[in-house]
Design a protein around this motif. Structure first.
Motif, PDB file in Angstrom:
ATOM      1  N   ALA A  90       0.494  -1.103  -0.294  1.00  0.00           N
ATOM      2  CA  ALA A  90       0.123  -0.307  -0.110  1.00  0.00           C
ATOM      3  C   ALA A  90       1.176   1.040  -0.125  1.00  0.00           C
ATOM      4  CB  ALA A  90      -1.319  -0.175   0.973  1.00  0.00           C
ATOM      5  N   LEU A  91       1.998   1.106   0.952  1.00  0.00           N
ATOM      6  CA  LEU A  91       3.089   2.432   0.445  1.00  0.00           C
ATOM      7  C   LEU A  91       3.834   2.736  -0.049  1.00  0.00           C
ATOM      8  CD1 LEU A  91       3.541   2.657   4.920  1.00  0.00           C
ATOM      9  CD2 LEU A  91       2.197   3.150   3.614  1.00  0.00           C
ATOM     10  N   GLY A  92       3.907   1.932  -0.927  1.00  0.00           N
ATOM     11  CA  GLY A  92       4.791   1.620  -1.754  1.00  0.00           C
ATOM     12  C   GLY A  92       3.740   2.236  -3.408  1.00  0.00           C
ATOM     13  N   ALA A  93       2.738   1.066  -3.094  1.00  0.00           N
ATOM     14  CA  ALA A  93       2.299   2.092  -4.677  1.00  0.00           C
ATOM     15  C   ALA A  93       1.217   3.333  -4.177  1.00  0.00           C
ATOM     16  CB  ALA A  93       1.024   1.095  -4.629  1.00  0.00           C
ATOM     17  N   ALA A  94       1.539   3.958  -2.738  1.00  0.00           N
ATOM     18  CA  ALA A  94       0.992   5.090  -2.748  1.00  0.00           C
ATOM     19  C   ALA A  94       2.586   6.458  -3.216  1.00  0.00           C
ATOM     20  CB  ALA A  94       0.090   5.466  -1.315  1.00  0.00           C
ATOM     21  N   SER A  95       3.364   5.845  -2.315  1.00  0.00           N
ATOM     22  CA  SER A  95       4.202   6.619  -3.036  1.00  0.00           C
ATOM     23  C   SER A  95       5.042   6.867  -4.364  1.00  0.00           C
ATOM     24  CB  SER A  95       5.992   6.169  -2.199  1.00  0.00           C
ATOM     25  OG  SER A  95       5.651   6.089  -0.602  1.00  0.00           O
ATOM     26  N   ALA A  96       4.800   5.745  -5.332  1.00  0.00           N
ATOM     27  CA  ALA A  96       4.625   6.084  -6.625  1.00  0.00           C
ATOM     28  C   ALA A  96       4.108   6.782  -7.425  1.00  0.00           C
ATOM     29  CB  ALA A  96       4.735   4.121  -6.750  1.00  0.00           C
ATOM     30  N   ASN A  97       2.420   7.044  -7.049  1.00  0.00           N
ATOM     31  CA  ASN A  97       1.878   7.946  -7.618  1.00  0.00           C
ATOM     32  C   ASN A  97       1.510   9.533  -6.726  1.00  0.00           C
ATOM     33  OD1 ASN A  97       0.808   5.393  -8.903  1.00  0.00           O
ATOM     34  ND2 ASN A  97       0.236   4.719  -7.230  1.00  0.00           N
ATOM     35  N   ASP A  98       0.882   9.781  -6.541  1.00  0.00           N
ATOM     36  CA  ASP A  98       0.061  11.588  -6.629  1.00  0.00           C
ATOM     37  C   ASP A  98      -0.342  10.615  -5.081  1.00  0.00           C
ATOM     38  OD1 ASP A  98      -1.998  10.192  -6.660  1.00  0.00           O
ATOM     39  OD2 ASP A  98      -3.325  11.494  -7.216  1.00  0.00           O
ATOM     40  N   PRO A 140      -0.679  -1.365 -10.241  1.00  0.00           N
ATOM     41  CA  PRO A 140      -1.547  -0.323  -9.572  1.00  0.00           C
ATOM     42  C   PRO A 140      -3.092  -1.415  -9.580  1.00  0.00           C
ATOM     43  CG  PRO A 140      -1.633   0.001 -12.217  1.00  0.00           C
ATOM     44  CD  PRO A 140      -0.743  -1.076 -11.640  1.00  0.00           C
ATOM     45  N   LYS A 141      -3.450  -2.132  -9.894  1.00  0.00           N
ATOM     46  CA  LYS A 141      -4.577  -3.229  -9.145  1.00  0.00           C
ATOM     47  C   LYS A 141      -4.100  -3.805  -8.024  1.00  0.00           C
ATOM     48  CE  LYS A 141      -7.477  -6.525 -10.164  1.00  0.00           C
ATOM     49  NZ  LYS A 141      -8.483  -7.089 -10.619  1.00  0.00           N
ATOM     50  N   GLU A 142      -3.196  -4.340  -7.639  1.00  0.00           N
ATOM     51  CA  GLU A 142      -2.025  -4.548  -6.307  1.00  0.00           C
ATOM     52  C   GLU A 142      -2.560  -3.517  -5.639  1.00  0.00           C
ATOM     53  OE1 GLU A 142       1.088  -7.445  -4.711  1.00  0.00           O
ATOM     54  OE2 GLU A 142       1.922  -6.403  -6.555  1.00  0.00           O
ATOM     55  N   GLY A 143      -1.908  -2.469  -6.121  1.00  0.00           N
ATOM     56  CA  GLY A 143      -1.828  -1.082  -5.090  1.00  0.00           C
ATOM     57  C   GLY A 143      -2.776  -0.527  -4.060  1.00  0.00           C
ATOM     58  N   GLU A 144      -3.922  -0.546  -5.280  1.00  0.00           N
ATOM     59  CA  GLU A 144      -5.374  -0.326  -4.924  1.00  0.00           C
ATOM     60  C   GLU A 144      -6.272  -1.105  -3.953  1.00  0.00           C
ATOM     61  OE1 GLU A 144      -9.103   1.362  -6.923  1.00  0.00           O
ATOM     62  OE2 GLU A 144      -7.664   2.004  -7.532  1.00  0.00           O
ATOM     63  N   GLU A 145      -5.710  -2.253  -3.913  1.00  0.00           N
ATOM     64  CA  GLU A 145      -6.530  -3.760  -3.104  1.00  0.00           C
ATOM     65  C   GLU A 145      -5.678  -3.094  -2.202  1.00  0.00           C
ATOM     66  OE1 GLU A 145      -6.030  -6.921  -5.304  1.00  0.00           O
ATOM     67  OE2 GLU A 145      -7.886  -7.037  -6.505  1.00  0.00           O
ATOM     68  N   ALA A 146      -4.215  -3.000  -1.585  1.00  0.00           N
ATOM     69  CA  ALA A 146      -4.032  -3.068  -0.576  1.00  0.00           C
ATOM     70  C   ALA A 146      -4.164  -2.030  -0.260  1.00  0.00           C
ATOM     71  CB  ALA A 146      -1.810  -3.459  -1.214  1.00  0.00           C
ATOM     72  N   MET A 147      -4.480  -1.100  -0.835  1.00  0.00           N
ATOM     73  CA  MET A 147      -4.545   0.347   0.337  1.00  0.00           C
ATOM     74  C   MET A 147      -6.216   0.292   0.214  1.00  0.00           C
ATOM     75  SD  MET A 147      -3.381   3.617  -2.062  1.00  0.00           S
ATOM     76  CE  MET A 147      -3.269   2.725  -3.789  1.00  0.00           C
ATOM     77  N   MET A 148      -6.591  -1.014   0.193  1.00  0.00           N
ATOM     78  CA  MET A 148      -8.149  -0.550   0.400  1.00  0.00           C
ATOM     79  C   MET A 148      -8.489  -1.705   1.784  1.00  0.00           C
ATOM     80  SD  MET A 148     -12.029  -2.267  -1.450  1.00  0.00           S
ATOM     81  CE  MET A 148     -10.955  -1.193  -3.137  1.00  0.00           C
ATOM     82  N   GLN A 149      -7.207  -2.543   2.174  1.00  0.00           N
ATOM     83  CA  GLN A 149      -7.532  -3.741   3.822  1.00  0.00           C
ATOM     84  C   GLN A 149      -7.361  -2.507   4.402  1.00  0.00           C
ATOM     85  OE1 GLN A 149      -5.515  -6.987   3.113  1.00  0.00           O
ATOM     86  NE2 GLN A 149      -5.195  -7.430   0.544  1.00  0.00           N
ATOM     87  N   VAL A 150      -5.693  -1.455   4.082  1.00  0.00           N
ATOM     88  CA  VAL A 150      -5.768  -0.422   5.224  1.00  0.00           C
ATOM     89  C   VAL A 150      -6.758   0.159   5.577  1.00  0.00           C
ATOM     90  CG1 VAL A 150      -4.195   1.585   5.875  1.00  0.00           C
ATOM     91  CG2 VAL A 150      -3.346  -0.158   4.560  1.00  0.00           C
ATOM     92  N   VAL A 151      -7.784   0.986   4.696  1.00  0.00           N
ATOM     93  CA  VAL A 151      -8.488   1.391   5.261  1.00  0.00           C
ATOM     94  C   VAL A 151      -9.678   0.594   5.759  1.00  0.00           C
ATOM     95  CG1 VAL A 151     -10.900   2.953   3.957  1.00  0.00           C
ATOM     96  CG2 VAL A 151      -8.749   3.438   3.006  1.00  0.00           C
ATOM     97  N   ASN A 152      -9.738  -1.208   5.240  1.00  0.00           N
ATOM     98  CA  ASN A 152     -10.471  -1.190   5.521  1.00  0.00           C
ATOM     99  C   ASN A 152     -10.075  -2.012   7.342  1.00  0.00           C
ATOM    100  OD1 ASN A 152     -12.724  -1.418   4.002  1.00  0.00           O
ATOM    101  ND2 ASN A 152     -11.829  -3.574   3.121  1.00  0.00           N
ATOM    102  N   GLY A 153      -8.784  -2.163   7.815  1.00  0.00           N
ATOM    103  CA  GLY A 153      -8.257  -2.084   8.885  1.00  0.00           C
ATOM    104  C   GLY A 153      -9.031  -0.832  10.048  1.00  0.00           C
TER     105      GLY A 153
END
Length: 359
Positions: A284-292, A324-337
């Motif tokens: 999640a953090l890796g995908a976020a850092s690579a985007n905006d 991108p899809k893997e990163g978005e799913e991980a970010m969603m898991q963080v939000v669900n947590g």
């Protein structure tokens, strides 16, 4: 060690041959008065206010007419009362009102309302508890529709902070009239206050039962929380065209990965980190850092322990590019947590209005 009850602390006297129990000479009212007086002397909390008014009056009159009871009579009455308690296997609530209270939440609201109406049962114990617990927004139209005198009584029964909040939401002339009317409430009787409370509570409940616990904006927001960002943006754009006010409500109800810095307190970040698997957090953090969403990743990293943050940064570098899809799913898991922690009461999210005021 358990303390003995007041009834257990009396030792029964030695039986006297040929002597009938003295309790037999007393009627039930006198025995009840003796038991209540004994319990009060022992410091027991006897909720006599739960009795009907008639019984409270009868008991008070009986206690007032009695002067002295010897120890033998006291022990005999207490022993008889204790025996009745031990022989009692089950009690039922008294009347329809008691039955409805016992079944509250276990039968449908429609059935409960119908039975109350058919039996003429009073729906509210202390109606002012419900009035005090109501949303101020629900009280504003009620107080504006009521007479100034009723509004003054309502204002007087609310907590000071809530009364001030309610007063601030009224038009200036109405607020002045209600405030002046408070000075005229000295002669209002408790019975009148109770009737006013019943009327106000009835108005608060005079609405059809709803099928959903949450409002439509919260329901749509919860659904969009679990969708892709592309679909979420598309839906919100469509809502803007149809109903801009509703679209704004939905935006306030939505909580996404991008909202973390503005709505999560820094002290709660360690709890979130423990709630989510570290491999998921790295993605999640890796995908976020690579985007905006780099500022979101930095917010989380800066508020976790330095040792863990360094380890996560190393894993992000080793992980390399994230789909991108893997990163978005991980970010969603963080939000669900985060949502799980909020639901359990372990963290409290900052409301959008509070975040705007802080800015």
């Amino acid at each position: 060690m358990n303390q003995p009850t007041p009834l257990a602390r009396i030792a029964p006297p030695a039986p006297q041959p040929g002597h009938a129990p003295t309790a037999a000479r007393l009627n039930r009212r006198q025995k009840a008065a003796i038991i209540v007086r004994f319990l009060l002397n022992e410091g027991a909390d006897v909720p006599l206010s739960d009795l009907p008014d008639v019984l409270q009056g009868t008991l008070t009159a009986q206690m007032g007419s009695m002067r002295y009871v010897d120890r033998t009579t006291l022990i005999s009455v207490v022993t008889e009362f204790a025996a009745e308690l031990e022989a009692m296997g089950l009690t039922f609530p008294h009347g329809m009102a008691g039955a409805l209270s016992a079944l509250d939440g276990r039968i449908s609201p429609q059935t409960a309302a119908r039975l109350r109406k058919e039996a003429g049962v009073r729906q509210f114990g202390d109606p002012w508890e419900q009035v005090r617990a109501a949303d101020i927004a629900d009280l504003v139209p009620i107080i504006q529709a009521e007479s100034t005198e009723v509004a003054a009584v309502m204002l007087s029964k609310l907590d000071v902070a809530r009364a001030a909040d309610l007063l601030s939401r009224l038009p200036g002339d109405t607020a002045r009239r209600v405030t002046f009317a408070v000075s005229q409430t000295d002669a209002v009787t408790p019975g009148a206050v109770d009737r006013i409370g019943l009327s106000l509570a009835a108005q608060l409940n005079d609405m059809p039962p709803t099928a959903f616990d949450d409002g439509p904006a919260n329901r749509v927001g919860a659904i969009l929380n679990s969708t892709s960002s592309a679909l979420r943006d598309d839906v919100l754009t469509g809502l803007d065209a149809e109903d801009q006010a509703f679209a704004e409500q939905v935006r306030r109800a939505i909580f996404t990965f991008a909202n973390i810095p503005g709505r999560v307190g820094p002290m709660d970040v360690p709890k979130i980190v423990r709630e989510v698997d570290q491999s998921v957090l790295v993605i999640a953090l890796g995908a976020a850092s690579a985007n905006d969403l780099g500022e979101v990743a930095e917010f989380i990293l800066e508020n976790m322990s330095r040792r863990l943050a360094d380890a996560v940064r190393e894993e992000i570098e080793e992980r390399g590019r994230i789909k991108p899809k893997e990163g978005e799913e991980a970010m969603m898991q963080v939000v669900n947590g985060i949502r799980r922690l909020q639901a359990s009461g372990e963290i409290t999210l900052i409301q959008p209005e509070e975040a705007e005021n802080d800015d």
